[in-house]
Each structure stands twice: as structure tokens, then as C-alpha cells.
Design a protein around this motif. Structure first.
Motif, PDB file in Angstrom:
ATOM      1  N   GLY A  13      -2.640   3.182  -6.522  1.00  0.00           N
ATOM      2  CA  GLY A  13      -3.279   3.294  -5.212  1.00  0.00           C
ATOM      3  C   GLY A  13      -3.613   1.991  -4.520  1.00  0.00           C
ATOM      4  O   GLY A  13      -4.105   2.011  -3.391  1.00  0.00           O
ATOM      5  N   VAL A  14      -3.361   0.850  -5.168  1.00  0.00           N
ATOM      6  CA  VAL A  14      -3.594  -0.415  -4.477  1.00  0.00           C
ATOM      7  C   VAL A  14      -2.598  -0.532  -3.316  1.00  0.00           C
ATOM      8  O   VAL A  14      -2.920  -1.022  -2.244  1.00  0.00           O
ATOM      9  N   GLY A  15      -1.364  -0.036  -3.554  1.00  0.00           N
ATOM     10  CA  GLY A  15      -0.364  -0.025  -2.474  1.00  0.00           C
ATOM     11  C   GLY A  15       0.220  -1.388  -2.169  1.00  0.00           C
ATOM     12  O   GLY A  15       0.407  -1.757  -0.997  1.00  0.00           O
ATOM     13  N   CYS A  16       0.539  -2.152  -3.208  1.00  0.00           N
ATOM     14  CA  CYS A  16       1.063  -3.515  -2.993  1.00  0.00           C
ATOM     15  C   CYS A  16       2.407  -3.498  -2.258  1.00  0.00           C
ATOM     16  O   CYS A  16       3.224  -2.601  -2.454  1.00  0.00           O
ATOM     17  N   GLY A  17       2.621  -4.528  -1.457  1.00  0.00           N
ATOM     18  CA  GLY A  17       3.884  -4.675  -0.734  1.00  0.00           C
ATOM     19  C   GLY A  17       4.935  -5.325  -1.621  1.00  0.00           C
ATOM     20  O   GLY A  17       4.656  -6.319  -2.286  1.00  0.00           O
ATOM     21  N   ILE A  18       6.143  -4.737  -1.638  1.00  0.00           N
ATOM     22  CA  ILE A  18       7.225  -5.266  -2.474  1.00  0.00           C
ATOM     23  C   ILE A  18       8.420  -5.614  -1.585  1.00  0.00           C
ATOM     24  O   ILE A  18       8.819  -4.809  -0.735  1.00  0.00           O
ATOM     25  N   ASN A  19       8.978  -6.805  -1.796  1.00  0.00           N
ATOM     26  CA  ASN A  19      10.263  -7.134  -1.180  1.00  0.00           C
ATOM     27  C   ASN A  19      11.366  -6.849  -2.182  1.00  0.00           C
ATOM     28  O   ASN A  19      11.253  -7.213  -3.350  1.00  0.00           O
ATOM     29  N   VAL A  30      12.837  -7.986  -7.297  1.00  0.00           N
ATOM     30  CA  VAL A  30      11.658  -7.686  -6.476  1.00  0.00           C
ATOM     31  C   VAL A  30      10.747  -8.914  -6.405  1.00  0.00           C
ATOM     32  O   VAL A  30      10.744  -9.737  -7.324  1.00  0.00           O
ATOM     33  N   SER A  31      10.002  -8.996  -5.328  1.00  0.00           N
ATOM     34  CA  SER A  31       8.970 -10.035  -5.235  1.00  0.00           C
ATOM     35  C   SER A  31       7.847  -9.489  -4.364  1.00  0.00           C
ATOM     36  O   SER A  31       8.023  -8.489  -3.662  1.00  0.00           O
ATOM     37  N   GLY A  32       6.698 -10.130  -4.425  1.00  0.00           N
ATOM     38  CA  GLY A  32       5.553  -9.661  -3.643  1.00  0.00           C
ATOM     39  C   GLY A  32       5.691 -10.048  -2.177  1.00  0.00           C
ATOM     40  O   GLY A  32       6.317 -11.061  -1.852  1.00  0.00           O
ATOM     41  N   VAL A  33       5.096  -9.238  -1.296  1.00  0.00           N
ATOM     42  CA  VAL A  33       5.125  -9.544   0.141  1.00  0.00           C
ATOM     43  C   VAL A  33       3.949 -10.481   0.455  1.00  0.00           C
ATOM     44  O   VAL A  33       2.788 -10.088   0.319  1.00  0.00           O
ATOM     45  N   ARG A  34       4.268 -11.690   0.855  1.00  0.00           N
ATOM     46  CA  ARG A  34       3.241 -12.741   0.992  1.00  0.00           C
ATOM     47  C   ARG A  34       2.095 -12.393   1.933  1.00  0.00           C
ATOM     48  O   ARG A  34       0.935 -12.614   1.623  1.00  0.00           O
ATOM     49  N   ASN A  35       2.450 -11.845   3.098  1.00  0.00           N
ATOM     50  CA  ASN A  35       1.384 -11.609   4.081  1.00  0.00           C
ATOM     51  C   ASN A  35       0.844 -10.177   4.011  1.00  0.00           C
ATOM     52  O   ASN A  35       0.289  -9.673   4.965  1.00  0.00           O
ATOM     53  N   HIS A  36       1.021  -9.530   2.850  1.00  0.00           N
ATOM     54  CA  HIS A  36       0.530  -8.147   2.733  1.00  0.00           C
ATOM     55  C   HIS A  36      -0.996  -8.139   2.713  1.00  0.00           C
ATOM     56  O   HIS A  36      -1.613  -8.914   1.977  1.00  0.00           O
ATOM     57  N   PRO A  37      -1.634  -7.239   3.525  1.00  0.00           N
ATOM     58  CA  PRO A  37      -3.095  -7.297   3.653  1.00  0.00           C
ATOM     59  C   PRO A  37      -3.851  -7.033   2.351  1.00  0.00           C
ATOM     60  O   PRO A  37      -4.999  -7.437   2.229  1.00  0.00           O
ATOM     61  N   VAL A  38      -3.260  -6.313   1.417  1.00  0.00           N
ATOM     62  CA  VAL A  38      -3.985  -6.044   0.170  1.00  0.00           C
ATOM     63  C   VAL A  38      -3.495  -6.952  -0.950  1.00  0.00           C
ATOM     64  O   VAL A  38      -4.271  -7.622  -1.628  1.00  0.00           O
ATOM     65  N   SER A  39      -2.168  -6.990  -1.147  1.00  0.00           N
ATOM     66  CA  SER A  39      -1.682  -7.671  -2.358  1.00  0.00           C
ATOM     67  C   SER A  39      -1.437  -9.171  -2.155  1.00  0.00           C
ATOM     68  O   SER A  39      -1.381  -9.918  -3.122  1.00  0.00           O
ATOM     69  N   ILE A 178      -4.186  -6.014  -9.364  1.00  0.00           N
ATOM     70  CA  ILE A 178      -4.029  -6.925  -8.231  1.00  0.00           C
ATOM     71  C   ILE A 178      -5.346  -7.135  -7.481  1.00  0.00           C
ATOM     72  O   ILE A 178      -5.541  -8.138  -6.786  1.00  0.00           O
ATOM     73  N   LEU A 179      -6.274  -6.206  -7.663  1.00  0.00           N
ATOM     74  CA  LEU A 179      -7.561  -6.367  -6.982  1.00  0.00           C
ATOM     75  C   LEU A 179      -8.456  -7.401  -7.648  1.00  0.00           C
ATOM     76  O   LEU A 179      -9.445  -7.839  -7.047  1.00  0.00           O
ATOM     77  N   THR A 180      -8.127  -7.817  -8.858  1.00  0.00           N
ATOM     78  CA  THR A 180      -9.003  -8.790  -9.523  1.00  0.00           C
ATOM     79  C   THR A 180      -9.005 -10.124  -8.764  1.00  0.00           C
ATOM     80  O   THR A 180      -9.957 -10.883  -8.869  1.00  0.00           O
ATOM     81  N   GLN A 181      -7.948 -10.381  -7.965  1.00  0.00           N
ATOM     82  CA  GLN A 181      -7.947 -11.636  -7.182  1.00  0.00           C
ATOM     83  C   GLN A 181      -9.155 -11.710  -6.245  1.00  0.00           C
ATOM     84  O   GLN A 181      -9.708 -12.784  -6.005  1.00  0.00           O
ATOM     85  N   TYR A 182      -9.564 -10.542  -5.713  1.00  0.00           N
ATOM     86  CA  TYR A 182     -10.706 -10.546  -4.798  1.00  0.00           C
ATOM     87  C   TYR A 182     -12.032 -10.706  -5.548  1.00  0.00           C
ATOM     88  O   TYR A 182     -12.998 -11.239  -5.012  1.00  0.00           O
ATOM     89  N   VAL A 183     -12.046 -10.201  -6.778  1.00  0.00           N
ATOM     90  CA  VAL A 183     -13.262 -10.365  -7.593  1.00  0.00           C
ATOM     91  C   VAL A 183     -13.449 -11.857  -7.870  1.00  0.00           C
ATOM     92  O   VAL A 183     -14.546 -12.411  -7.747  1.00  0.00           O
ATOM     93  N   MET A 184     -12.344 -12.525  -8.206  1.00  0.00           N
ATOM     94  CA  MET A 184     -12.428 -13.962  -8.492  1.00  0.00           C
ATOM     95  C   MET A 184     -12.859 -14.734  -7.248  1.00  0.00           C
ATOM     96  O   MET A 184     -13.685 -15.630  -7.311  1.00  0.00           O
ATOM     97  N   GLU A 185     -12.276 -14.338  -6.109  1.00  0.00           N
ATOM     98  CA  GLU A 185     -12.612 -15.047  -4.872  1.00  0.00           C
ATOM     99  C   GLU A 185     -14.098 -14.869  -4.529  1.00  0.00           C
ATOM    100  O   GLU A 185     -14.773 -15.832  -4.144  1.00  0.00           O
TER     101      GLU A 185
END
Ligand SMILES: Nc1nc2c(c(=O)[nH]1)N[C@H]1C(S)=C(S)[C@@H](COP(=O)(O)OP(=O)(O)OC[C@H]3O[C@@H](n4cnc5c(=O)[nH]c(N)nc54)[C@H](O)[C@@H]3O)O[C@H]1N2
Ligand SMILES: Nc1nc2c(c(=O)[nH]1)N[C@H]1C(S)=C(S)[C@@H](COP(=O)(O)OP(=O)(O)OC[C@H]3O[C@@H](n4cnc5c(=O)[nH]c(N)nc54)[C@H](O)[C@@H]3O)O[C@H]1N2
Ligand code: SF4
Ligand SMILES: [Mo]
Length: 675
Positions: A13-19, A30-39, A178-185
Motif C-alpha cells: 500500500g505504499v504505492g512506490c513508483g517504478i520505472n 526496474v528502478s525507482g521513480v525519482r520524483n515520486h511523491p511517496v517513494s 520505504i516509509l522508514t526514510q521519513y522516520v529517519m528524516e
């Protein structure tokens, strides 16, 4: 030349963007979408391995029918549809529409879930549910009765603006990594983190305070924190006065939850509880993130209510980075519920009653029944009594995922018709009369709603394999073959257009808007997204939220025969019933079988258990043989097993949450014996 296309991760349910990099029509990388609002460009191991699902040789490629010997044989789509249609018509004629039940799929799109619930209601039944029943339906009920809106109050990315993050019943680093990045921030900016969870797991390292609570006693803790906050005069009197109702009754109700009493119930030192209460009440911007450790419990809905009470008491609602967020599980579980794949809510989360059924019927052009539908566990019970004769599952694997597996197997075996629409031969598909091969997530398009109400468009990048077909197309063909001409949809876009007219929160959501790469977050008001809920008023009468006093009431106990508490959950590299992740070699660690149980060294020594020993775990409902992992990550008196291996649900099976009928996967009394 590589072509790069953007899509959304098929898993959580995080809904990460994938290229996806595609070469000659073959997805390669596959790679992550850099400007994705969540991931923001990140993916976890499952996201990186997502292409393995497509490449698997085990994909379902043809419709299958079970023959008289119990073996599957290939059948054409037209014969298969005609036979299913004929059986459904016979059942309706002979036993009425309520003899049939449906489940939506939380990995399928909004359009597909909208279609399956509309089909159930067109047939004349409200027997429609989804896996939301198995995790956050209690959150939905609690939020709806207290703040009027069953979803996260603030975007996940706003965690970074919070001053205090309180996690309760969540294993974030495994389940939503992927949400742990926000906890760290947030921590880097000085925020504090409280973690309420009986186990020590990888997330524990983020916690400033880890409250290793006695399982199933969270209501006592939360009421106790409220009591301390009120007694120490830390509550937000202006917010309570201006924006809530029911405070006086709530205050009375929490009076008996003194720190001393709560210490006895929760096994947490009262000083720690006081510290947590003070931190939460005084941070200036506190956010509670709730996992299924508190919802998959006998008092699931009431526990979420106790969480919401705390937020109301301290005025922690209505601003960025504050409020209450249920950490929704599957890629589109939020959307499946919004679309009405639920026995008690119509599309848009409208409670089912006569007037709402009539209003929906007017929009759709056919009569909608207002008779209460069966939720998932009720469908299983009625399959056993013979009242339900047919079940139709889209992207749902209940043989593995429901509690009391022996009972589920018996229920499905007793049906006259079981249709399973899946991408793999799941444990449930084995019981089916017909197995329909669905296209995977890259082989069709549609919209998906993640855990923070963000709606994203998933592009079709490939043609379906062999005879596999998109779920929406399968449903349209079936509905039209049943004679329902109003199901004449040409595309997911067509269906989304209808959704945006039927569900006010999705008004203005279109394929075009979603493809424009904006951060679209419902409710849509005058075509604009709402990122933070309740900034001015709650979705309740007079705009006021309502306190909802709840009592801690243990309903099931350990005993001499079953002295230990068995809990279940997740590991980072496997997903739910493992149907998909088991096809991905890079996620499988050699020699690691998911049918293991974690045992505290104290309990292990008592019966001479060491790592790797086989052990029988028996409950009042069933038993399974698992391998032992001796570890201090579980406390003495408690066991933990991942849900992925397939055997755990032979052991679970206790009571359901009273309000939402969600199974209590997190608490089963068991005994352990070495074999
Ligand atoms: N890797 C991975 N990620 C997933 C999934 C997956 O299968 N694998 N599944 C997805 C789905 S469908 C869902 S719903 C989410 C679920 O994600 P989470 O909500 O994180 O669910 P779990 O890991 O099952 O359980 C969470 C925690 O509850 C704790 N717990 C058990 N009993 C209690 C209790 O009485 N009180 C408290 N406070 N805590 C308790 C457990 O120790 C566990 O750490 O994950 C999603 N993400
Ligand atoms: N013991 C225990 N049991 C639990 C839990 C627990 O914590 N402990 N957690 C519960 C929770 S939170 C949940 S959500 C449930 C999950 O229970 P399920 O929803 O039954 O589990 P999944 O493995 O997610 O099943 C999804 C199915 O959809 C298929 N699929 C994938 N993509 C598509 C598609 O595009 N179309 C179609 N038609 N099919 C597709 C997959 O192959 C898979 O068979 O399990 C519950 N069971
Ligand atoms: S966190 Fe969830 S959505 Fe993101 S990559 Fe991992 S499984 Fe996919
Ligand atoms: Mo879930």
C-alpha cells in the motif's frame, strides 16, 4: 534502444513508483521513480524483484476446468464463460442471489473492484467483500464513527514534519520499508519515535521509547495515556471545546485506567507509560501510525477508537504531519474499499441501508438490495451450512489467508461452484471448479489508490501472456453473458468515468488527470486534491469529531493446556500468501522455509528446544508442525510465526472483532511440544 515507462509497484500500500526499462517489448530492468511523491526514487527488495512475476513459468495461461477426477483440464474462454453463467443462473433461480458470494482483489485496480461489487449487486446480493476485512476494516469502522472518514489523515511524506511519531502494532521496516526514510528524516530534525509492539524487530532501532506491551492490552495502555494526559492537564481544551463532542463521558471512562492498574495489565512500567503520554501530548505535532497488530484482534475496532481518542484529546488533527494513519496493506486495499467491495458499505464508504441502496439503484438503473450482505467469515460459515453455494474470488487466496485453514478447506470443498481468477495456481485455485487466468499488473491499465489516498494510473506496458485476460475484461464478458447490458464498458477509462460520477470523493478523477503526473489525493473538492483531512471540520454532524469511550475486555485466555500466546506477521522479502514472492528466486533465501516459529530461549529451554528442531504448535482450533528459531525478539510466553509459509492458519481461528468481524490473527492461545 531502451524505452522507459513508469508504473506502480504491484505489492504493498505504499504505492512506490517504478520505472521499467523495456527493450524490444521485453521489460528488462526496474528502478525507482525519482520524483515520486511517496517513494522518492526508492524501492524495496520486492519492488526490485517485481518483474519476476511476469517471467515466471508458473503463470496461468489458459482457463481451466476441474473434471470429475479432480484434475484440471484446459477449456476455451467461451465454453468456460457459458458454463459459469449457466450455473450462476441456475443458482439464482433455485436458491436466490444470496446463495452466491464474491471477493474483490486488493491487488486489482479500482475499476476491477468497482465492477465486481456492481456485478454482485446486479445479481441481487450484497455478499461482496475483500481482503480489507482481514486487516484494516476495524480502522475504517472506528474512523467513520469518530471522524467520519475512513482513511489516513495526512500524507505519508508528512511524517517528516511530525514532532512525534507513535507506531502501534506496526512492523514498518518489514511491511512498509520505504516509509522508514521519513522516520529517519523526522528523527534527524529532532522528532521522537514511540514504538508499541511486543516484539523486538528491525524497526525497534528507530524507537526512542519501545513499549514491549503484553499482546492484546493496547486499549488499557491508550486509556491509561489519556488518563495521565488529563490528570497532568496536558489536554487541548480549546480543540476539545471547539471541535469535538463527548469529552465528559470519555474523561469519566478513562478515570479507572490509573498508571498502576495499566502497569499490571500491560506489563509496562508506569514510568514508561507516563513518559510516552507526556511526549505524545506535548510535541506540538504528533502522528499515530497504526498497523494490524491492533486491528487483527478481538477488540480491533475499539483499539483504533482508543487511538483516535488520544489524537482528539491532544488536538492532534487537522494539520500536516498530525492525526491518525492506518498503515494499509495491499497496493489497492484502500481503493477496493472505496469502490464498495464490502458487505456493509456501498461505493464511497456509504453505509448500506434502504435509502442509500435506493439512491445507488437510481444511479445504476436497477434495484439494489438493502439486505445485509455476508462478510468473508460469514461467507465461509454459510458455505459450511449450505446456504452459500457458489463463491467467486478475484485476486484472493483465502485457503492460505483465512484463519482456521482446515475449516476454510472444508467450506470451499462443499461449494457447488468456486471460480478463482488469479495469475497463479494459488492454494485456493486448487479447490476451484474453474480457474481463470488474469493478466498481470503490466499487462493492463487502471487506477490504484494507496494508503494515503493518492490515486495513481497504472499504464499497460505489455500484452497479456497467452490466453490471460485483464480482470476487468473477464468481468465485463461475464456480466454481459449474464444479460446485464449496462456492463458494456470499453475500457478502464470508461469505468473510471462512471466511478467519478458515483463516488463523490473521486469526482474529477480521470485517466487524463492521473496521467498528468500530479499528486492526486482524494477527496477531490472542486477538482482539487485534499492532502490534509479535517483542517477546518470533521466529516461528522456539525463538523465535530466524537470521542468514543472504550473498555479493555479480555475475551479469550491462555490456560494450562494452551499457555502461550501465538502471534503472526510479516518478513520483508515475502508477500502475504507468497503466491507471487515464491516465484522470485532472488527473494528466496536458500534453506529458509517460512514455516518456522520464533520461541524465546526461556520457553525453549523448558522443553529442550534448539534451533532447527521440529515443534508441534497446537491451539483450540488446529495444529501445525513448524521449525524452531530460538530468539529473544519474542518475549517469554509469546511465539511469532510469519504468515507466508502456509501452515500458520491451521493454528489460528479465534474470535472475530465484534464490530468489523475481522479475524484475530494476532492472538491465539497455544501449546508447544517437541517432536
Ligand atoms: N514484506 C511485506 N510487506 C507487506 C506485506 C507482506 O506480506 N510482506 N503485507 C501487506 C499487508 S496486506 C499488510 S495488512 C501490511 C501489514 O503490516 P503491519 O501492520 O506491519 O503487520 P504485521 O507485520 O502483520 O504486524 C505488525 C506488528 O504487530 C505486532 N503485534 C502483535 N500483537 C500485538 C499487540 O497485541 N499489540 C501491538 N501493539 N502490536 C502487536 C507484531 O509483533 C508485529 O510486529 O503489510 C503490507 N506489507
Ligand atoms: N496468520 C495470518 N494470516 C493473515 C494475516 C496475518 O497477519 N496473519 N494477514 C491477513 C491480511 S492483512 C491480508 S491482507 C490477507 C491477504 O490475503 P490474500 O489477499 O488472500 O493474499 P495475497 O497473497 O495477497 O493474495 C492475492 C492473490 O492475488 C493474486 N494476484 C496478484 N495479482 C493479481 C491480478 O492482477 N489479478 C488477479 N486476478 N489476481 C492477482 C495473487 O497471485 C494471489 O493469489 O492475509 C490475511 N491473513
Ligand atoms: S515498499 Fe511496498 S510499494 Fe514500495 S517497493 Fe516495497 S513492496 Fe513495493
Ligand atoms: Mo492486509
Amino acid at each position: 534502444m531502451f524505452k522507459e515507462e513508469q508504473t506502480v509497484c504491484p505489492y504493498c500500500g505504499v504505492g512506490c513508483g517504478i520505472n521499467i526499462s523495456i527493450l524490444n517489448s521485453i521489460p528488462k530492468k526496474v528502478s525507482g521513480v525519482r520524483n515520486h511523491p511517496v517513494s522518492r526514487g526508492h524501492l524495496c527488495a520486492k519492488g526490485f524483484a517485481a518483474l519476476d512475476i511476469l517471467a515466471s513459468k508458473e503463470r496461468l495461461l489458459y482457463p481451466l476446468k476441474k473434471n470429475k477426477d479432480g484434475n484440471f483440464e484446459k477449456i476455451s474462454w467461451s465454453d468456460c464463460t457459458a458454463q459459469i453463467v449457466s450455473q450462476i443462473k441456475d443458482l439464482i433461480r433455485n436458491y436466490g442471489p444470496d446463495s452466491i458470494g464474491f471477493s474483490g482483489g486488493c491487488l486489482c485496480t479500482n475499476e476491477e473492484n468497482y465492477l465486481i461489487q456492481k456485478l454482485a449487486r446486479r445479481i441481487g446480493t450484497n455478499n461482496i467483500d475483500s481482503c480489507a476485512r482481514l486487516c484494516h476494516q476495524p480502522s475504517l469502522h472506528a474512523l467513520k464513527r469518530m471522524v467520519g472518514f475512513g482513511a489516513a489523515s495526512t500524507p505519508m511524506s508528512s511524517m517528516k514534519d511530525s514532532k512525534l511519531l507513535l507506531f502501534i502494532g506496526s512492523s514498518l521496516a518489514d511491511s512498509h520499508p520505504i516509509l522508514t526514510q521519513y522516520v529517519m528524516e523526522a528523527k534527524n530534525k529532532g522528532a521522537k519515535v514511540i514504538d508499541v509492539d511486543p516484539r523486538v524487530r528491525s524497526f525497534s532501532k528507530f524507537a526512542d521509547l519501545h513499549l514491549k506491551i503484553e499482546p492484546r492490552t493496547d486499549i488499557a495502555l491508550l486509556n491509561g495515556m489519556a488518563n495521565i494526559i488529563i490528570n497532568e492537564n496536558l489536554h487541548d481544551k480549546k480543540f476539545i471545546q471547539d471541535r469535538t463532542t463527548g469529552f465528559v463521558k470519555f474523561k469519566e471512562a478513562v478515570q479507572s485506567y490509573t498508571p498502576e492498574r495499566v502497569e499490571t495489565i500491560t506489563n509496562l512500567p508506569s514510568e514508561l507509560i507516563k513518559q510516552a503520554a507526556r511526549l505524545y501530548a506535548t510535541s506540538g505535532c504528533s502522528l499515530i501510525l497504526a498497523g494490524i497488530g491492533i486491528t487483527e484482534q478481538a477488540q480491533g475496532t475499539d483499539t483504533v477508537s482508543a487511538v483516535v481518542n488520544l489524537a482528539l484529546l491532544t488536538g492532534n488533527y487537522g494539520k500536516m504531519g498530525s492525526g491518525v494513519c492506518p498503515l494499509r496493506g495491499q497496493a489497492n486495499v484502500q481503493g477496493a474499499g472505496d469502490m464498495g467491495a464490502s458487505s456493509e458499505f456501498l461505493p464511497g464508504g456509504i453505509p448500506l441501508d434502504q435509502s442509500s441502496a435506493n439512491a445507488l439503484g437510481d444511479l445504476w438503473g436497477f434495484a439494489v438490495s438493502h439486505q445485509k450482505g455476508c462478510s468473508m467469515m460469514e461467507m465461509i460459515a454459510k458455505s459450511l451450512t449450505g446456504e452459500i453455494k457458489a463463491l467467486y474470488f478475484m485476486g484472493f487466496n483465502p485457503v492460505h489467508s483465512l484463519p482456521n485453514r482446515t475449516r476454510t478447506e472444508k467450506a470451499l470443498s462443499s461449494l457447488e461452484l468456486l471460480v478463482v481468477q488469479d495469475i497463479f495456481m494459488s492454494s485456493t485455485a486448487m479447490y476451484a471448479s474453474y480457474v481463470l487466468p488474469a493478466a498481470t499488473w503490466l499487462e493492463r491499465e487502471g487506477s490504484m489508490t494507496n494508503m494515503d489516498r493518492m490515486v495513481q494510473w497504472r499504464n499497460k506496458l505489455l500484452e497479456p501472456f497467452e490466453y490471460a485476460r485483464p480482470d476487468w475484461e473477464i468481468l465485463v464478458t461475464l456480466a454481459k453473458s449474464l444479460g446485464y447490458e449496462e456492463f458494456d464498458y470499453r475500457s478502464p477509462e470508461d469505468i473510471l468515468d462512471e466511478i467519478s460520477k458515483v463516488i463523490p470523493n473521486y469526482a474529477g478523477v480521470s485517466r487524463k488527470l492521473l496521467q498528468s503526473n500530479q499528486e492526486v489525493r482524494y477527496p477531490m473538492i472542486h477538482g482539487k486534491s485534499t492532502h490534509v483531512l479535517f483542517s477546518e471540520k470533521f466529516n461528522m454532524p456539525e463538523g465535530r469529531a466524537s470521542f468514543f469511550p472504550v473498555e479493555y475486555k479480555p475475551v479469550e485466555f491462555t490456560s494450562e493446556d494452551f499457555p502461550l500466546v501465538f502471534t503472526t506477521g510479516r518478513v520483508i522479502t515475502r508477500y502475504n500468501t507468497d503466491t507471487m514472492t515464491s516465484k522470485s528466486q532472488r527473494l528466496l533465501m536458500p534453506g529458509v522455509d517460512m514455516n518456522y516459529v520464533e520461541v524465546n530461549p526461556g520457553d525453549a529451554t523448558k522443553i529442550g528446544l534448539v534451533d532447527g528442531d521440529y515443534v508441534r504448535v497446537a491451539s483450540r482450533f488446529g495444529e501445525a508442525i513448524l521449525t524452531t528459531k530460538v530468539t529473544t525478539s519474542v518475549k517469554q510466553g509469546m511465539l511469532f510465526a510469519p504468515m507466508h509459509g502456509g501452515k500458520v492458519n491451521y493454528i489460528t481461528g479465534g474470535c472475530l472483532d465484534e464490530t468489523s468481524l475481522t479475524p484475530c490473527y494476532k492472538w491465539t492461545a497455544v501449546r508447544l511440544s517437541k517432536i
